[in-house]
Write a protein that holds these residues in place. Structure first.
Motif, short mmCIF file in Angstrom:
data_model
loop_
_atom_site.label_atom_id
_atom_site.label_comp_id
_atom_site.label_asym_id
_atom_site.label_seq_id
_atom_site.Cartn_x
_atom_site.Cartn_y
_atom_site.Cartn_z
N CYS A 59 0.73 -1.27 0.16
CA CYS A 59 0.00 0.09 0.15
C CYS A 59 0.79 1.30 0.07
N CYS A 108 -0.04 3.70 3.53
CA CYS A 108 0.52 3.22 4.65
C CYS A 108 1.66 2.57 4.85
N CYS A 156 -6.22 -1.31 0.13
CA CYS A 156 -5.77 -1.62 1.20
C CYS A 156 -6.28 -2.31 2.39
N HIS A 163 -5.50 -2.52 5.31
CA HIS A 163 -5.03 -2.11 6.62
C HIS A 163 -5.81 -0.62 6.83
N CYS A 164 -5.60 0.31 5.61
CA CYS A 164 -6.24 1.60 5.90
C CYS A 164 -7.35 1.92 4.92
N SER A 205 -6.97 2.43 1.75
CA SER A 205 -6.58 3.27 0.45
C SER A 205 -6.74 2.69 -0.72
ZN LIG Z 1 -2.56 0.80 3.69
#
Ligand SMILES: [Zn+2]
Ligand SMILES: [Zn+2]
Length: 818
Positions: free
Chosen positions: A524, A527, A564, A566-567, A569
């Motif tokens: 990503c 992040c 992503c 995780h975030c 994005s």
């Molecule tokens: Zn991310």
């Protein structure tokens, strides 16, 4: 008869167990017995009969399974040596040595208990119980089980034990549901494991009479039988595509009979290759063969390292040596790497040795393996060819063991017992006063070092057969390629030009990229995190055609991310190149070329591997892309160019064998070029162009590499200058892994002076693997004995501290420290 017997039971404990010998049983040392162990029944190997009464009460053995030993004196001795050298539980060692698990069926049986009778009765009266929290579906399923078992009544009030598989296929319930019913005391559960016939049987149709009126189908079947001498396996008759009733009608009328016969194992269904090699040996091959034969007739141990460049004809020497052994009425074992034993190779061997050859490899079913084992044991097959575990083949009068491609890492078993088949071959040859030949173009540092120290005789085959030259190697510095083109290139301009030229001349090309999948990393940009496996600290690889993300270590798969994880994005990037993407790139660059790929995604069995190589051999392919699989010892004459796109990534890994492995891979893959009339060329792209592994491989200079690498090993106290072991502590709970490695670390502190260097505890390079957190120690010592003593004491300490034995992995002579 002695009163007691000690039995090695296949459990992860470093001990044997004492059982009583009942009056009517006569167990023998080296034979199998059925014993009660905890709540189960297990097969173990009798290692000793004695009259020493143990301090604890002992159970009786349940049954003697063998009247003659399945492990002779020498193999028992070898097993004990392995248990000692590799610190492996003796019962697990013997289990590995004997491929006979198919002869014992582990199974659970169920019967209706009084509680179940009652439940069934009540269900019959009231339909269902209203207080139950179970769904109607669950209640119906339970009823099916109770009802089915009630129907299997053998005597009034007593039902039969029904095997779990039978019960589940009749009632379609889960194991969990059965376990629940056992907890409610509705069902009784018993171990019904039992020996079964080792041999596979086939049904044979036998023609009794051809008289009488027959319809067309019946006539065809009867004629087929008559034409084949009156006996044909029923399986074969299916090719006639007649209705099933045709045969059954003939059987009913008494014209045909069906009988069960034990199946004759076919070594290979492939046809041997027409160009079966001749035993016309070159002077160098002849001289190698002479040394080998001289060693055999003396009936003394001799170790030989056959160092022959790629294409020098080592196989011809092996087979000529084996043929000599066969003519002398003795036995030989040929070990080959995992992928080396293709059906065509098996067919060739069958052609050379006839019924005297037995093949043992991992693609065989348990039953076929057991059958091969018995053929060897009975002395029907004296030439044994197989992968790693064939080193334990029960041959009599062993004269010769050959370890082909002795440097290959598939000889090391990466689970308990973690033995190395090459080293076992040497030990077994010592015990049998036999000759062991280790062959390779790129011998392992250890073997070459031993040869240089005169522990083994060194036999060199310095030239390719028919004076064919080794290929010219051109190194392409990929950093410079980047500077000149301004792009990260997968295929350099030079390699692209060379490929084009070969294709224009109708010559064949191989391109190696030792990484499978499409993109090895998903990153990503927002992040900075990678998409990792749920169970391992490993980035997931994108597999484009299967449209998923795959962990190459545990097999975990996930969806291909759009954003992503995780975030959230959207800026997710797929980075790097695997073999799947390389194939696509090459398709784009050379749309006219016929391209195939060889890696673990396209090859599921030796047969797939062989199919691709055959296509190349027959000229049905122009270009073969693949991982290290394409580097393994095969002989394709049309390949004149080998491109190496990514084979040096390992040089960046924290592993002291990285240089050796890279050198071996580069030399082996280069060896695929120019094995026919036209000289070959290798284009080697690298980011490490100054590295000695790359430089020496480009010059085909094994000795140069060996000397340089040996210096490094000497400075760093690595093998062959030290005995080395990796001790891995693992747990799915991080706290346990930390605590246990701390405990062992403190203990290692106390033995500092014992001439054993201990590095660690340190997080393993792959900290988390298959859900386990992993910490490790690397132990090095100039004295193998001291290393072994330390490891043994460490295991005793771990047991005292209640660290489970299965969570401390001892890997003696570890090949990987990852
Ligand atoms: Zn991310
Ligand atoms: Zn994983």
């Amino acid at each position: 008869m002695p009163e007691f017997c000690d039995v090695a039971v296949p459990v992860p404990l470093d001990m044997v167990f004492t059982y009583c010998v009942p009056a009517d049983a006569t167990p023998i040392v080296g034979g199998r017995v059925l014993v009660p162990f905890r709540q189960q029944r297990m097969t173990g190997i009798v290692v000793e009969l004695h009259d020493r009464k143990p301090s604890v009460t002992t159970k009786s053995i349940l049954r003697v399974l063998d009247r003659t030993a399945v492990l002779d004196e020498q193999l028992l001795h070898l097993g004990r040596w392995i248990a000692d050298y590799y610190l492996a539980p003796i019962g697990e060692v013997f289990r590995t040595m004997l491929p006979l698990s198919a002869e014992f069926q582990r199974s659970i049986g169920y019967r209706l208990s009084p509680g179940g009778q009652m439940a069934l009765h009540q269900a019959g009266l009231s339909g269902s119980s209203s207080r139950s929290r179970r769904t109607p579906e669950e209640q119906a399923a339970e009823f099916r089980v109770l009802d089915y078992l009630a129907g299997c009544e053998s005597a009034p009030g007593k039902t039969d034990l029904i095997r779990e598989e039978t019960l589940r296929s009749a009632t379609h319930v889960s194991k969990t549901m059965l376990a629940g019913m056992v907890r409610k005391k509705w069902l009784a559960r018993e171990d019904v494991s039992a020996p079964r016939a080792a041999t596979r049987t086939v049904t044979i149709a036998v023609l009794k009479s051809a008289e009488g009126k027959l319809n067309n189908n019946q006539r065809m079947l009867v004629d087929t039988l008559a034409a084949s001498g009156g006996r044909v396996p029923v399986m074969t008759l299916q090719a006639l595509e007649l209705p099933r009733t045709t045969l059954s009608t003939l059987v009913r009328r008494g014209l045909v009979e069906t009988v069960e016969e034990s199946a004759v194992f076919t070594v290979s269904r492939s046809k041997p290759r027409p160009s079966l090699f001749d035993f016309d040996l070159s002077p160098a091959q002849q001289s190698a063969l002479t040394s080998l034969r001289e060693g055999i007739v003396t009936r003394k141990f001799a170790g030989m390292l056959l160092h022959g460049v790629t294409g020098s004809g080592k196989t011809a020497v092996y087979l000529a040596g084996m043929r000599g052994v066969l003519e002398a009425g003795r036995s030989a074992i040929l070990l080959v790497p995992e992928i080396g034993l293709t059906p065509a190779v098996a067919a060739d061997l069958h052609q050379i040795f006839g019924e005297e050859v037995a093949i043992l490899h991992s693609a065989l079913s348990d039953r076929d393996r057991a059958q091969q084992w018995h053929r060897i044991r009975r002395g029907e097959a004296r030439m044994v060819v197989g992968t790693r575990s064939a080193v334990f083949a029960p041959v009599a009068d062993l004269a010769l063991i050959i370890v082909d491609e002795e440097h290959d890492s598939s000889y090391k078993q990466e689970e308990t017992p973690r033995y190395h088949a090459r080293d076992i071959a040497v030990m077994r040859a010592k015990m049998a006063n036999a000759v062991v030949v280790m062959g390779s173009a790129t011998p392992s540092l250890e073997s070459y070092f031993n040869a240089k120290k005169n522990k083994y005789a060194l036999i060199e085959l310095p030239d390719r057969i028919e004076q064919r030259p080794l290929p010219e190697v051109e190194i392409i510095d990929m950093r410079q390629e980047f500077r000149e083109t301004g792009h990260e290139q997968v295929i350099s301009r030079k390699l692209a030009a060379e490929i084009k030229e070969r294709l224009d001349h109708k010559e064949q090309v191989m391109v190696l990229l030792n990484r499978r999948g499409y993109s090895p990393v998903v990153l990503c940009r927002t992040c900075g995190k990678k998409l990792e496996c749920q169970n391992c600290a490993i980035a997931l690889t994108h597999h484009k055609r299967e449209h998923k993300m795959v962990c190459h270590y545990c097999g975990y798969t996930a969806a291909v991310p759009q954003v992503c994880v995780h975030c959230g994005s959207e800026y997710v990037y797929f980075l790097g190149t695997g073999s799947e993407k390389l194939e696509e790139l090459l398709h784009g660059m050379f749309p006219q070329a016929r391209i195939a790929r060889l890696d673990r995604d396209t090859v599921r069995s030796p047969r797939d591997f062989e199919r691709a190589l055959n296509a190349l051999n027959e000229g049905e392919l122009d270009l073969l892309v693949g991982t290290q699989m394409i580097a393994k010892g095969h002989d394709i004459h049309g390949v004149t160019l080998v491109g190496v796109v990514g084979a040096d990534a390992a040089l960046g890994l924290p592993d002291f064998r990285a240089a050796e492995r890279t050198f071996q891979l580069l030399t082996q893959v280069a060896g695929r070029a120019g094995r026919g009339q036209t000289p070959g060329k290798v284009v080697l792209q690298t980011y490490f162009q100054d590295h000695y592994a790359v430089q020496y491989a480009a010059r085909h200079d094994f000795v140069g590499f060996y000397e340089k690498e040996l210096q490094f090993r000497c400075w760093m106290h690595y093998p062959p200058y030290s005995a080395l072991a990796n001790v891995l502590v693992r747990s799915d709970k991080l706290d346990d892994a930390l605590e246990w490695s701390g405990t062992l670390g403190r203990w290692f502190e106390t033995i500092r002076h014992e001439a054993v260097r201990v590095l660690g505890p340190a997080p393993a390079p792959i900290l988390r693997l298959k859900r386990d957190y992993r910490y490790h120690f690397v132990l090095k010592s100039p004295s193998r004995e001291k290393l072994n003593t330390t490891l043994r004491a460490m295991l005793a300490h771990a047991a005292q501290k209640k660290i489970p034995r299965t969570q401390v992995i001892v890997d003696v002579d570890a090949l990987w420290l990852m």
